[in-house]
Design a protein around this motif. Structure first.
Motif, PDB file in Angstrom:
ATOM      1  N   PRO A  35       0.836  -1.211   0.000  1.00 32.11           N
ATOM      2  CA  PRO A  35       0.000   0.000   0.000  1.00 32.11           C
ATOM      3  C   PRO A  35       0.863   1.251   0.000  1.00 32.11           C
ATOM      4  O   PRO A  35       1.881   1.317   0.698  1.00 32.11           O
ATOM      5  N   VAL A  36       0.459   2.230  -0.781  1.00 33.78           N
ATOM      6  CA  VAL A  36       1.201   3.476  -0.876  1.00 33.78           C
ATOM      7  C   VAL A  36       0.933   4.310   0.373  1.00 33.78           C
ATOM      8  O   VAL A  36      -0.219   4.458   0.789  1.00 33.78           O
ATOM      9  N   ARG A  37       1.979   4.819   1.002  1.00 38.52           N
ATOM     10  CA  ARG A  37       1.838   5.650   2.197  1.00 38.52           C
ATOM     11  C   ARG A  37       2.543   6.979   1.949  1.00 38.52           C
ATOM     12  O   ARG A  37       3.709   7.144   2.312  1.00 38.52           O
ATOM     13  N   PRO A  38       1.870   7.907   1.316  1.00 39.79           N
ATOM     14  CA  PRO A  38       2.496   9.201   1.010  1.00 39.79           C
ATOM     15  C   PRO A  38       2.637  10.053   2.257  1.00 39.79           C
ATOM     16  O   PRO A  38       1.963   9.808   3.266  1.00 39.79           O
ATOM     17  N   PRO A  39       3.508  11.067   2.217  1.00 38.42           N
ATOM     18  CA  PRO A  39       3.597  12.020   3.338  1.00 38.42           C
ATOM     19  C   PRO A  39       2.238  12.663   3.573  1.00 38.42           C
ATOM     20  O   PRO A  39       1.521  12.975   2.628  1.00 38.42           O
ATOM     21  N   ASN A  40       1.904  12.863   4.835  1.00 35.72           N
ATOM     22  CA  ASN A  40       0.566  13.380   5.126  1.00 35.72           C
ATOM     23  C   ASN A  40       0.596  14.196   6.409  1.00 35.72           C
ATOM     24  O   ASN A  40       1.329  13.861   7.347  1.00 35.72           O
ATOM     25  N   LEU A  41      -0.179  15.259   6.432  1.00 41.24           N
ATOM     26  CA  LEU A  41      -0.340  16.048   7.648  1.00 41.24           C
ATOM     27  C   LEU A  41      -1.180  15.273   8.657  1.00 41.24           C
ATOM     28  O   LEU A  41      -2.034  14.476   8.284  1.00 41.24           O
ATOM     29  N   CYS A  42      -0.945  15.506   9.943  1.00 40.09           N
ATOM     30  CA  CYS A  42      -1.704  14.830  10.992  1.00 40.09           C
ATOM     31  C   CYS A  42      -3.191  15.162  10.888  1.00 40.09           C
ATOM     32  O   CYS A  42      -3.578  16.207  10.375  1.00 40.09           O
ATOM     33  N   ALA A  43      -4.003  14.276  11.412  1.00 43.43           N
ATOM     34  CA  ALA A  43      -5.426  14.581  11.531  1.00 43.43           C
ATOM     35  C   ALA A  43      -5.591  15.802  12.423  1.00 43.43           C
ATOM     36  O   ALA A  43      -5.002  15.882  13.497  1.00 43.43           O
ATOM     37  N   GLY A  44      -6.391  16.764  11.965  1.00 44.38           N
ATOM     38  CA  GLY A  44      -6.619  17.976  12.741  1.00 44.38           C
ATOM     39  C   GLY A  44      -5.525  19.009  12.643  1.00 44.38           C
ATOM     40  O   GLY A  44      -5.595  20.046  13.322  1.00 44.38           O
ATOM     41  N   CYS A  45      -4.509  18.790  11.811  1.00 51.91           N
ATOM     42  CA  CYS A  45      -3.429  19.771  11.667  1.00 51.91           C
ATOM     43  C   CYS A  45      -3.995  21.083  11.113  1.00 51.91           C
ATOM     44  O   CYS A  45      -4.726  21.092  10.124  1.00 51.91           O
ATOM     45  N   SER A  46      -3.640  22.173  11.759  1.00 53.10           N
ATOM     46  CA  SER A  46      -4.165  23.474  11.336  1.00 53.10           C
ATOM     47  C   SER A  46      -3.656  23.876   9.958  1.00 53.10           C
ATOM     48  O   SER A  46      -4.290  24.674   9.264  1.00 53.10           O
ATOM     49  N   HIS A  47      -2.502  23.337   9.557  1.00 56.17           N
ATOM     50  CA  HIS A  47      -1.969  23.662   8.225  1.00 56.17           C
ATOM     51  C   HIS A  47      -2.922  23.201   7.124  1.00 56.17           C
ATOM     52  O   HIS A  47      -3.032  23.839   6.074  1.00 56.17           O
TER      53      HIS A  47
END
Length: 338
Positions: free
Chosen positions: A89-101
């Motif tokens: 499975p592909v796991r790309p970079p991702n912001l956290c859940a709830g990240c304000s960015h």
């Protein structure tokens, strides 16, 4: 290794015919050892970087073994890696859940779309470079978003939105902003102020809350610094307030010169661990349909998942930021955390 222990290295070189320097990144030690060998008249041959061990990436055990085996002209004890039999499975970079960015990026994407260049910097917000947010067209080095963005604005004539975090701004972004003001560049700078140095472990920075810094440090106000550098168009907004974000972005979009938006919201991990703040509510999908699907595809929060054809929210991952309720108010509602 610095200051360079020249006496110890010279004594070592005098006892060798050949020396192999294994060093990640730029060949700084390799060059210093070569220069020292020439200076002291050592006849040892100095080797280092080659086509196997380059200046790029990190050195794994396998790479080092291959280099040493080649250097000693002997068989390598490690065989080439076998191809992966099945797709992972592909796991790309991702912001956290709830990240304000994520909320800021969503608002910027809806305001500017593809009509602007997006200049990014070193920090958590770099994780928003991939679809659907696509908030990084280029990234050079820490502190470069303002200066590189200014260059793109001047060369292209297109709008440029530069992103930089609070700690990166204090570390190396102020000089770029001063240069932009001095040269009258046309650029919108968004300072993503999450109140900590989030990407590398929540280290302190001058903009953190004073009660966290304690009596041994002094809090610096980002807006005061920005205005002190000569920026007159500067506004603060809360990152989770999409309406205020859209309003500020639209207002700044229609202006010229150096403009700064300071988007404030504590890092969700920092808020929970250090500030002891956690939302008592979580989001859930109240109505399936096009709005829920659109929110899933455009916001792409990691707390979302598919339950068959439906969209669902993982309560264990949801931080209660409630941005999804603003994106699709009919589809998402809030309830008390279980």
């Amino acid at each position: 290794t610095w200051p360079l222990p020249e006496g110890r290295i010279e004594a070592f070189l005098q006892s060798c015919d050949r020396v192999l320097v294994l060093e990640e990144g730029e060949p700084l030690l390799e060059g210093s050892v070569r220069a020292l060998a020439q200076k002291c008249g050592c006849k040892a041959r100095i080797d280092g970087k080659d086509e196997t061990l380059t200046v790029l990436g990190e050195y794994s055990t396998t790479l080092v073994l291959r280099r040493v085996a080649d250097y000693l002209d002997c068989p390598c004890p490690v065989k080439a890696s076998s191809p992966v039999v099945r797709e992972l499975p592909v796991r790309p970079p991702n912001l956290c859940a709830g990240c304000s960015h994520r909320a800021v990026y969503y608002a910027v994407r809806h305001t500017f779309g593809d009509d602007a260049y997006y200049s990014s910097d070193i920090g958590c917000y770099t994780l928003g470079m991939l679809p659907p947010l696509r908030m990084a067209d280029f990234l050079v080095c820490m502190g470069s978003s303002v200066s590189a963005g200014s260059g793109f604005a001047r060369a292209s004539g297109k709008p440029v939105v530069a992103f930089i975090g609070d700690s990166t701004f204090f570390h190396s972004g102020m000089t770029g902003l001063a240069n932009a003001v001095f040269n009258k560049h046309d650029i919108l700078v968004v300072i993503l102020d999450n109140g900590t140095t989030a990407m590398t472990g929540h280290q302190p920075n001058p903009g953190m809350l004073q009660d966290i810094l304690g009596e041994e440090a002094m809090h610096l106000d980002i807006e005061s610094v920005v205005r002190g550098l000569g920026v007159t168009e500067c506004v603060k907004v809360r990152s989770y307030n999409l309406k205020a974000l859209h309003s500020a972005l639209e207002d700044m979009r229609d202006k010229k010169g150096v403009r700064v938006i300071i988007a404030e919201e504590p890092c969700v991990l920092y808020a929970r661990r250090r500030l002891k703040k956690a939302a008592a509510q979580v989001a859930y999908v109240a109505e399936q349909g096009a709005d829920a699907q659109r929110c899933l595809e455009e916001l792409a929060c990691p707390a979302f998942y598919r339950n068959g054809e439906d969209v669902a929210v993982d309560e264990n991952l949801c931080t209660g930021c409630m941005v999804c309720l603003q994106v699709a108010p009919k589809a998402f509602k809030a309830r008390k955390r279980a």
